[in-house]
Design a protein around this motif. Structure first.
Motif, mmCIF file in Angstrom:
data_model
loop_
_atom_site.group_PDB
_atom_site.id
_atom_site.type_symbol
_atom_site.label_atom_id
_atom_site.label_comp_id
_atom_site.label_asym_id
_atom_site.label_seq_id
_atom_site.Cartn_x
_atom_site.Cartn_y
_atom_site.Cartn_z
ATOM 1 N N VAL A 1 29.265 38.984 -22.279
ATOM 2 C CA VAL A 1 29.996 38.755 -21.029
ATOM 3 C C VAL A 1 31.364 38.157 -21.332
ATOM 4 O O VAL A 1 31.466 37.097 -21.957
ATOM 5 N N LYS B 1 34.682 36.846 -19.414
ATOM 6 C CA LYS B 1 35.154 36.473 -18.076
ATOM 7 C C LYS B 1 36.381 37.320 -17.695
ATOM 8 O O LYS B 1 37.290 37.510 -18.515
ATOM 9 N N ASP C 1 32.375 40.443 -16.017
ATOM 10 C CA ASP C 1 31.424 39.534 -15.351
ATOM 11 C C ASP C 1 30.984 40.072 -13.988
ATOM 12 O O ASP C 1 29.903 39.735 -13.521
ATOM 13 N N LEU D 1 32.188 32.954 -20.153
ATOM 14 C CA LEU D 1 31.493 32.600 -18.917
ATOM 15 C C LEU D 1 30.202 31.888 -19.319
ATOM 16 O O LEU D 1 29.328 32.493 -19.951
ATOM 17 N N VAL E 1 25.801 32.546 -15.224
ATOM 18 C CA VAL E 1 25.101 33.844 -15.152
ATOM 19 C C VAL E 1 23.766 33.646 -14.417
ATOM 20 O O VAL E 1 23.418 34.395 -13.503
#
Ligand code: SAM
Ligand code: SF4
Ligand code: SF4
Length: 371
Positions: A199, A201, A205, A242, A247
């Motif tokens: 992931v 950002k 995301d 992130l 999440v």
């Protein structure tokens, strides 16, 4: 342009150990590092090449046609990998992950898998033999891998949206082909397949929920990996990470989750299950919740250098050792000595690694060392 990193090669430790066991079986179970962590898990990179150019791993500007990939003669042969694996298993390794680069690019990989699948632990147990792939060759190879004795599979996929995925793999590779690969693997009988999503950002995301929705109820564990500062060329920046906690919060809003206990001590992913019974997900939080205190992983590069941490700047040269007529016991002693001096805990002390230090001590690329 960032120059590729040439890893520092260290001579493997020579000379007698304080207590040299005189048979391989006597060596077993004695391998604790300086932080009392056992050696349980070996990741083997079978090629440093890849057909993708994921921006977070092998950015195009660095991994271009001038990149100094290893020559065929530098790669460990299947026989050498098998021999080293047998030695590592005698020292307590129970889990082997084949990786790279893209492991399915290594010619006849299924032959290596069938050789490794026959190895037994000192307790006569089978190894946990697994592989991480970008999935591009999986439709073609799934049946061969299964027949050869591969037990488990992890497939990497960063988005369901083609535009996002193509921008991340940077070779215009479509999502559908990876999904076809996963389905082919399920059809030939692979169970408990994992899907890794890195992931970033602001990049993918917004794909977290669509990915979660897609893989729920399919018997597949989706694992979200925090974008890491591996290697020295992926332009990592903390602002693009992130945190896994976000999440979990995002998915829980739509599909309530509850945390599960780890399957075993030292498990990398933190496990969560959907409360409605639709399966489980995992988060790998190397940046925000370091798990070095339980890290039992070593990595063997494509050319036989042993690395004690994903973020290492130097490897220990086991290729020279095995090509110089040493006995299995001598090599086992060298592994033991190398591991027993290990202090690595990069993720716990990441904040101490300033840009200046990084420039001086450039980290080895993940495609070479094995993800
Ligand atoms: N080519 C195969 C693949 O992509 O699955 C195996 C090798 S790849 C280096 C292994 C894993 O590392 C993949 O799941 C990939 O997404 C992950 N990875 C690579 N670079 C990363 C980074 N900077 N941060 C987090 N994970 C990364
Ligand atoms: Fe290749 Fe895997 Fe790295 Fe992507 S993450 S560039 S598929 S080695
Ligand atoms: Fe293991 Fe190094 Fe990762 Fe810590 S940073 S968990 S020691 S590989």
């Amino acid at each position: 342009m960032v120059k590729p990193v040439i890893p520092i090669r260290k001579e493997t430790p020579g000379g007698p150990l304080p207590l040299i066991p005189n048979t391989l079986s006597a060596v077993h179970g004695r391998t604790l590092d300086r932080r009392q962590r056992p050696l349980r898990d070996l990741r083997i990179s079978v090629t440093d090449r890849c057909n993708f150019r994921c921006t977070y791993c092998m950015p195009k500007e660095v991994f271009d046609q001038n990149y100094p990939y290893l020559a065929q003669s530098e790669l460990l042969s299947f026989e050498e990998i098998h021999r080293l694996t047998t030695i590592f298993v005698s020292l307590g390794v129970e889990k082997i992950r084949l990786t790279g680069g893209e492991p399915l690019l290594r010619k006849n990989l299924e032959t290596l898998i069938s050789m490794l699948a026959k190895i037994r632990t000192p307790q006569n147990q089978m190894l946990d033999l697994t592989l991480t792939t970008n999935g591009s060759l999986l439709s073609k190879k799934a049946a061969l891998l299964k027949e050869a004795g591969l037990q488990r599979l992890t497939v990497s996929l960063d988005a369901l949206d083609d535009v996002v995925f193509k921008a991340m793999n940077d070779v215009d590779y479509p999502v559908r082909d990876v999904l076809d690969g996963i389905e082919a693997a399920q059809k030939v009988g692979f169970q408990g397949i994992k899907v890794n999503m890195v992931v970033k950002k602001g990049v993918n995301d917004h794909e977290i929920l669509p990915m979660a929705k897609y893989f729920r109820n399919r018997g597949i564990t989706l694992r979200f990996i925090e974008f890491m500062d591996v290697g020295s060329s992926n332009g990592w920046n903390l602002d693009q990470v992130l945190p896994s906690a976000e999440v979990i919060a995002k998915i829980s809003e739509e599909f309530p989750l509850e945390q599960l206990d780890p399957n075993y001590s030292g498990e990398v992913a933190q496990r969560w299950r959907y409360q409605d019974g639709a399966g489980e997900i995992g988060v790998i939080s190397s940046v925000t919740q370091a798990f070095c205190h339980e890290c039992s992983r070593a990595r063997l590069s494509t050319d036989g250098q042993l690395f004690l941490c994903l973020f290492a700047t130097e490897g220990f040269d086991f290729k020279t050792l095995i090509r110089s007529g040493r006995s299995d016991l001598e090599i086992a002693n060298a592994v033991m000595q190398t591991w027993s001096n290990r202090e690595d805990r990069y993720s716990e002390i990441r904040h101490l690694h300033t840009k200046d230090l990084e420039r001086k001590q450039r980290k080895v690329e993940m495609s070479y060392i094995g993800g």
